[in-house]
Design an enzyme around this catalytic site. Structure first.
Site, mmCIF file in Angstrom:
data_model
loop_
_atom_site.group_PDB
_atom_site.id
_atom_site.type_symbol
_atom_site.label_atom_id
_atom_site.label_comp_id
_atom_site.label_asym_id
_atom_site.label_seq_id
_atom_site.Cartn_x
_atom_site.Cartn_y
_atom_site.Cartn_z
ATOM 1 C CE LYS A 122 14.077 9.282 7.326
ATOM 2 N NZ LYS A 122 14.779 10.447 6.813
ATOM 3 C CE LYS A 206 7.642 12.279 10.403
ATOM 4 N NZ LYS A 206 9.096 12.331 10.375
ATOM 5 C CE LYS A 209 10.261 15.413 2.138
ATOM 6 N NZ LYS A 209 11.697 15.616 2.210
HETATM 7 P P1 TYM Z 1 13.094 16.472 5.866
HETATM 8 O O1 TYM Z 1 13.482 16.689 4.455
HETATM 9 O O2 TYM Z 1 12.605 15.121 6.287
HETATM 10 O O3 TYM Z 1 11.997 17.513 6.313
HETATM 11 C C1 TYM Z 1 12.156 18.904 6.089
HETATM 12 C C2 TYM Z 1 11.584 19.689 7.258
HETATM 13 O O4 TYM Z 1 10.192 19.429 7.408
HETATM 14 C C3 TYM Z 1 9.901 19.091 8.766
HETATM 15 N N1 TYM Z 1 8.769 18.142 8.791
HETATM 16 C C4 TYM Z 1 7.640 18.340 9.494
HETATM 17 N N2 TYM Z 1 7.235 19.357 10.287
HETATM 18 C C5 TYM Z 1 5.995 19.257 10.841
HETATM 19 N N3 TYM Z 1 5.158 18.198 10.646
HETATM 20 C C6 TYM Z 1 5.521 17.156 9.857
HETATM 21 N N4 TYM Z 1 4.702 16.129 9.658
HETATM 22 C C7 TYM Z 1 6.822 17.193 9.236
HETATM 23 N N5 TYM Z 1 7.496 16.354 8.416
HETATM 24 C C8 TYM Z 1 8.684 16.950 8.142
HETATM 25 C C9 TYM Z 1 11.186 18.459 9.279
HETATM 26 O O5 TYM Z 1 11.253 18.510 10.689
HETATM 27 C C10 TYM Z 1 12.233 19.324 8.608
HETATM 28 O O6 TYM Z 1 12.445 20.506 9.353
HETATM 29 N N6 TYM Z 1 17.373 15.893 8.366
HETATM 30 C C11 TYM Z 1 16.539 16.894 7.707
HETATM 31 C C12 TYM Z 1 17.268 17.692 6.637
HETATM 32 C C13 TYM Z 1 18.535 18.318 7.115
HETATM 33 C C14 TYM Z 1 18.640 19.420 8.006
HETATM 34 C C15 TYM Z 1 20.049 19.666 8.138
HETATM 35 C C16 TYM Z 1 17.724 20.215 8.675
HETATM 36 C C17 TYM Z 1 19.785 17.935 6.762
HETATM 37 N N7 TYM Z 1 20.713 18.737 7.381
HETATM 38 C C18 TYM Z 1 20.536 20.697 8.954
HETATM 39 C C19 TYM Z 1 18.212 21.243 9.498
HETATM 40 C C20 TYM Z 1 19.608 21.476 9.631
HETATM 41 C C21 TYM Z 1 15.378 16.168 7.050
HETATM 42 O O7 TYM Z 1 15.481 15.040 6.656
HETATM 43 O O8 TYM Z 1 14.292 16.924 6.830
#
Ligand code: TYM
Length: 344
Positions: A122, A206, A209
């Site tokens: 990032k 992957k 967004k």
């Molecule tokens: P974020 O907002 O990037 O993504 C949300 C969730 O979607 C999953 N994800 C995917 N799963 C499968 N294939 C993909 N291509 C794909 N892209 C995204 C991510 O693995 C995630 O589960 N750091 C986290 C947010 C967060 C969080 C937490 C999660 C903050 N604190 C505590 C769990 C526990 C994030 O940026 O997710």
């Protein structure tokens, strides 16, 4: 890294996860995370939040942030989370997350954060221009999880490393403050198809967004036509589908589409291949498009109808925040006492 605490956590099973309000939600978010939240809420105490503290590690327009948070909340509701069962809230409404994160900043080691691959991805070429928050992001994530003593964290594969860091922080806190078994060492829940959905334009990247091409992903707000068109245009190859997954080893786009079908239909990859073996993408894609439209278009419709009543979403989030604070406060009081502060 720190050894696991020999004394195991004895508390109840608890689920926690969150999603950042920083761009359109897509099929990967749905299959990797949201679909699991809705299933798990029926099995155990579940906390699901909108990660708006994490979102500002990169610039967010203040005039739009509240609506972005509402959109994630609407997606949670439209994919089946029930606010009477699960606690749904914005992270910024529960200050205990940030307070515990500070203490964890003093537990985590620089070397641990230096290994985090998401920061490297990032921050790109100019890491000196990235916010400090982007660097310490996984420490806040550990606080999100451990403030509720959560034991299970449903996420996509890309979050595994952050979960390992969370376990290291929990184990080091338990060790340093002579509190064996105080924090659980939480498990990521990534099993099953859908944990890593790839771009529709490149089976080695992957689905994300931040991909500049909208055709690389299916957004949860896409209508039926857009979903079907993106699947028609998805990159594939000219070979027929093989009988076993081994035959897809060198065909990442084909493997991804089989995985998407399997995850949407709650079946195994092999089961889908057995059905379509010998057929080409001319036959497979229309079936996948029908399935995706049937599963996803109603979610988009439901999101739009929920977002028409902002007051109702705000009321759900306010109630969730109240419940979350009640759950978080006792942990913070215990932590403060252990660190040597006044707990009040
Ligand atoms: P974020 O907002 O990037 O993504 C949300 C969730 O979607 C999953 N994800 C995917 N799963 C499968 N294939 C993909 N291509 C794909 N892209 C995204 C991510 O693995 C995630 O589960 N750091 C986290 C947010 C967060 C969080 C937490 C999660 C903050 N604190 C505590 C769990 C526990 C994030 O940026 O997710």
């Amino acid at each position: 890294m720190t050894e696991e605490s020999p004394v195991l956590y004895q508390g109840p099973k608890r689920v926690l996860s969150g999603v950042q309000p920083s761009g359109d939600l897509h099929l990967g978010n749905y299959l990797g995370a949201l679909a699991k939240f809705a299933r798990m809420q029926h099995e155990t105490d579940t906390f699901i939040f909108v990660a708006d503290l994490h979102a500002i590690t990169v610039w967010q327009d203040p005039a739009k942030l509240k609506d972005q948070v509402r959109e994630i909340a609407a997606a949670y509701l439209a994919t089946g989370l029930d606010p009477k069962i699960a606690t749904i809230f914005p992270q910024s409404a529960v200050p205990e997350h940030a307070e515990l994160a500070w203490i964890f900043n003093c537990v985590a080691r620089l070397g641990w954060l230096d290994r985090m691959t998401q920061f490297k991805e990032k921050s790109g070429k100019h890491k000196e221009r990235a916010s400090v928050g982007l660097y310490t992001y996984p420490v806040l994530q550990a606080a999100d999880i451990l403030i509720y003593k959560a034991t299970h964290v449903p996420v996509g594969e890309d979050q595994r490393q952050h979960l390992e860091l969370t376990r290291d922080i929990a184990a080091k806190f338990n060790h340093d403050f002579d509190a064996p078994g105080f924090f659980p060492l939480p498990d990521p829940v990534t099993q099953g198809p859908g944990a890593r959905i790839m771009s529709l334009r490149d089976g080695t990247a992957k689905m994300s967004k931040s991909d500049p091409s909208d055709n690389s992903r299916i957004n949860l707000t896409d209508d039926a036509d857009a979903i079907a068109q993106k699947i028609r245009k998805a990159k594939t190859d000219a070979e027929p589908l093989p009988e076993t997954m081994d035959g897809l080893a060198e065909r990442p786009e084909a493997r991804n589409l089989i995985g998407v079908y399997a995850a949407l239909d709650s079946r195994s990859d092999q089961d889908v291949l057995t059905e379509f073996a010998g057929q080409g993408f001319g036959a497979f894609k229309p079936k996948l498009a029908d399935l995706a439209v049937a599963k996803l278009a109603p979610i988009g419709l439901q999101m739009r109808s929920l977002l028409a009543d902002k007051a109702q979403i705000d009321a759900i989030l306010a109630d969730g925040a109240y419940r979350a604070r009640n759950a978080a406060a006792p942990t913070l009081a215990e932590v403060k006492a252990k660190v040597g502060y006044w707990a009040g």
